[in-house]
Design an enzyme around this catalytic site. Structure first.
Site, short mmCIF file in Angstrom:
data_model
loop_
_atom_site.label_atom_id
_atom_site.label_comp_id
_atom_site.label_asym_id
_atom_site.label_seq_id
_atom_site.Cartn_x
_atom_site.Cartn_y
_atom_site.Cartn_z
CG PHE A 144 -0.21 0.30 2.53
CD1 PHE A 144 0.05 1.60 2.95
CD2 PHE A 144 0.22 -0.74 3.35
CE1 PHE A 144 0.71 1.86 4.14
CE2 PHE A 144 0.88 -0.49 4.54
CZ PHE A 144 1.13 0.81 4.93
CE LYS A 189 -2.92 -8.71 -3.65
NZ LYS A 189 -3.37 -7.75 -2.55
CD GLU A 214 -5.82 -5.97 0.45
OE1 GLU A 214 -5.73 -6.60 1.52
OE2 GLU A 214 -4.97 -6.06 -0.47
NE ARG A 215 -3.87 -2.42 4.72
CZ ARG A 215 -2.94 -2.55 5.66
NH1 ARG A 215 -2.01 -1.62 5.79
NH2 ARG A 215 -2.93 -3.59 6.45
CB SER A 253 5.32 -7.58 6.47
OG SER A 253 4.53 -8.73 6.22
CB CYS A 284 10.74 -0.88 3.14
SG CYS A 284 11.36 -0.56 1.48
CD GLU A 334 9.17 -2.55 8.32
OE1 GLU A 334 9.61 -1.85 7.40
OE2 GLU A 334 8.72 -3.71 8.14
#
Length: 501
Positions: free
Chosen positions: A150, A174, A177-178, A227, A282, A384
């Site tokens: 996202f 893909k 979805e956020r 993640s 990140c 994190e």
């Protein structure tokens, strides 16, 4: 009735056959912007089938023609930059200037992809043996896939599919979805640039879509950014299914501040690195390792002054330095990390948990947070956070700082602030981290290098974009060819062939 965000399959916008949807929020207000359809296995299968059908013709399309489509696509991205940045901000929350910066880094990757004819040239050697020529080619894999996060809904997809398709593959993307709208809008621009239907397909979805991509034998390679627990799962499952996989995971990046550093420069650099994009990067820097108490005290004084001047509010407000977090759940998670840091004994110098933005009381806002006396073993040191939380770690020597960095499970990025060339060279030579900056807080490689960390920040042998992307999205084939002279007949040879035979 709320807008439904669907999928792009075979060049057409389609709604999902699944009745499952998920709300897409405006992080600045907490209001629902739309519903995104969550693809079921059959919808993902249709996207894969479209990509598989498009592959033979696309594979045989000249590399120059594929590159020209990327060149036209780059122009469209630049023309539509304001629209795309607004979509990113509306669903992610980052400020508009940051959204433009994200898109620009993605555009640079598209520009690199337009060099495909040069990047895909093979190697040729004449007369490797008597009358024998040999050469290598870089051939496409087939249907490839990408699963993206996202926090960079434009840039990270542009790390993946442009290089995949210019190498002759087809692609199923893909996205998160956020924040799906900017990704889908960009894919439609690719069609406008001339990308044939089926070469790029976009399916919105959750774990069902991911698992379908991982286990469908028609998908030959999978790229992932997210993640570490998910990256590890995707790498293990994808490899078990016989796919080529690159999975980029989490990070806990340290910035080392040396006694001879320009403290003002370090302060300004850390403000952006720690609090830019609300820490949802990140390559963010959540830990500043100060060599000596004097350095720590001076750095803290500068940071507190800069934090006091920060303007936090909706990303669409051009006067804001930092926007909201992406969801209510993530806001609660980041607040929980700050609570835990206090409970475990770190000194909270700046507390952003109580921030409210007038007129946006339901938005997912948290102010910048600053801890001192953070130590290894604390949760806020080890994990994190992915939020605007910076911790000061105090050490006595560069060697001690490097030991801390090398001992951490993540090895994505790090940096050192110093005027000492010897110290910088020692640090860059020996630190066990994949991307290193010297007086550069976010050492994100440019498009013609490659991006990736070490240790548990990357699963797989090849990094993202740049030269490694050509290697990841192609397989090498070596051809050895001999045309005997007319009328010459040779006897049987039973020794292993060499340049002498």
């Amino acid at each position: 009735m709320q807008k439904i965000i669907g999928h792009l399959i075979d060049g057409t916008l389609v709604s999902s056959d699944s009745s499952r949807t998920q709300p897409v929020f405006d992080p600045a207000t907490g209001a629902i912007r739309a519903q995104v359809a969550l693809a079921d296995a059959s919808t993902v299968g249709a996207a894969i089938a479209s990509a598989e059908q498009a592959f033979p013709a696309w594979r045989n399309t000249p590399a120059l023609k594929r590159a020209r489509i990327m060149a036209r696509f780059r122009v469209l991205l630049e023309e539509q930059a304001d629209v795309i940045a607004a979509l990113i901000t509306a669903e992610h929350g980052k400020v508009l200037s940051d959204a433009h910066g994200e898109l620009q880094r993605g555009i640079e990757n598209v520009e690199y992809a337009s060099y495909a004819p040069e990047l895909l040239k093979g190697e040729h050697a004449r007369n490797v043996g008597p009358g024998i020529d040999s050469w290598s080619e870089f051939q496409a894999l087939g249907v490839t896939a990408g699963i993206t996060p996202f926090n960079f809904p434009a840039m990270v997809p542009l790390w993946m599919w442009p290089m995949a398709v210019v190498c002759g593959n087809t692609f199923v993307l893909k996205p998160s979805e956020r924040a799906p709208s900017s990704t889908l809008y960009i894919a439609r621009l690719a069609l406008e640039a001339g990308l044939p239907p089926g070469v790029l397909n976009v399916v919105n979805g959750d774990r069902e879509a991911v698992e379908t991509l991982l286990h469908d034998p028609r998908v030959r390679a999978v790229s992932f950014v997210g993640s570490t627990p998910v990256a590890e799962h995707i790498y293990a499952e994808g490899c078990r299914a016989g796919k080529r996989v690159q999975a980029l995971g989490g990070a806990k990046n340290h910035a080392v501040i040396m006694p001879d550093a320009d403290i003002a420069q370090a302060v300004h650099a850390l403000m952006g690195a720690a609090y830019g994009s609300c820490g949802e990067r990140c390559m963010a820097v959540p830990l500043a390792v100060c060599v000596g108490d004097q350095v720590a005290d001076a750095l803290i004084a500068g940071l507190k002054e800069e934090i006091a001047a920060m303007h936090v509010g909706p990303g669409s407000d051009n006067t804001c330095d930092m926007g909201p977090l992406v969801t209510r759940q993530h806001l609660d998670k980041v607040r929980g990390y700050v609570d835990q840091g206090v409970a475990e004994g770190a000194t909270l110098l700046v507390d952003g948990r109580t921030l409210t933005v007038p007129g946006h009381e339901e938005g997912y806002f948290i102010g910048p947070c600053l801890f001192d006396h953070v130590r290894p073993g604390m949760t806020i040191y080890q994990e994190e956070i992915f939020g605007p939380v910076l911790g000061i770690v105090r050490v006595n020597t560069l060697a001690e700082a490097m030991q801390l960095i090398d001992a951490h499970e993540y090895g994505n990025g790090t940096c050192i602030f110093t005027r000492d060339g010897e110290a910088a060279r020692h640090f860059t030579d020996h630190i066990q981290v994949g991307m290193v900056g010297v007086n550069v807080p976010l050492p994100v490689p440019v498009a013609y290098h490659s991006f990736g960390g070490w240790k548990r920040s990357l699963f797989g042998d090849l990094h993202a974009y740049g030269p490694d992307a050509v290697r990841f999205y192609t397989k090498r084939k070596t051809i050895t060819q001999r045309w005997p002279s007319a009328g010459v007949r040779e006897g049987s040879v039973f020794s292993f062939p060499s340049s002498r035979t």
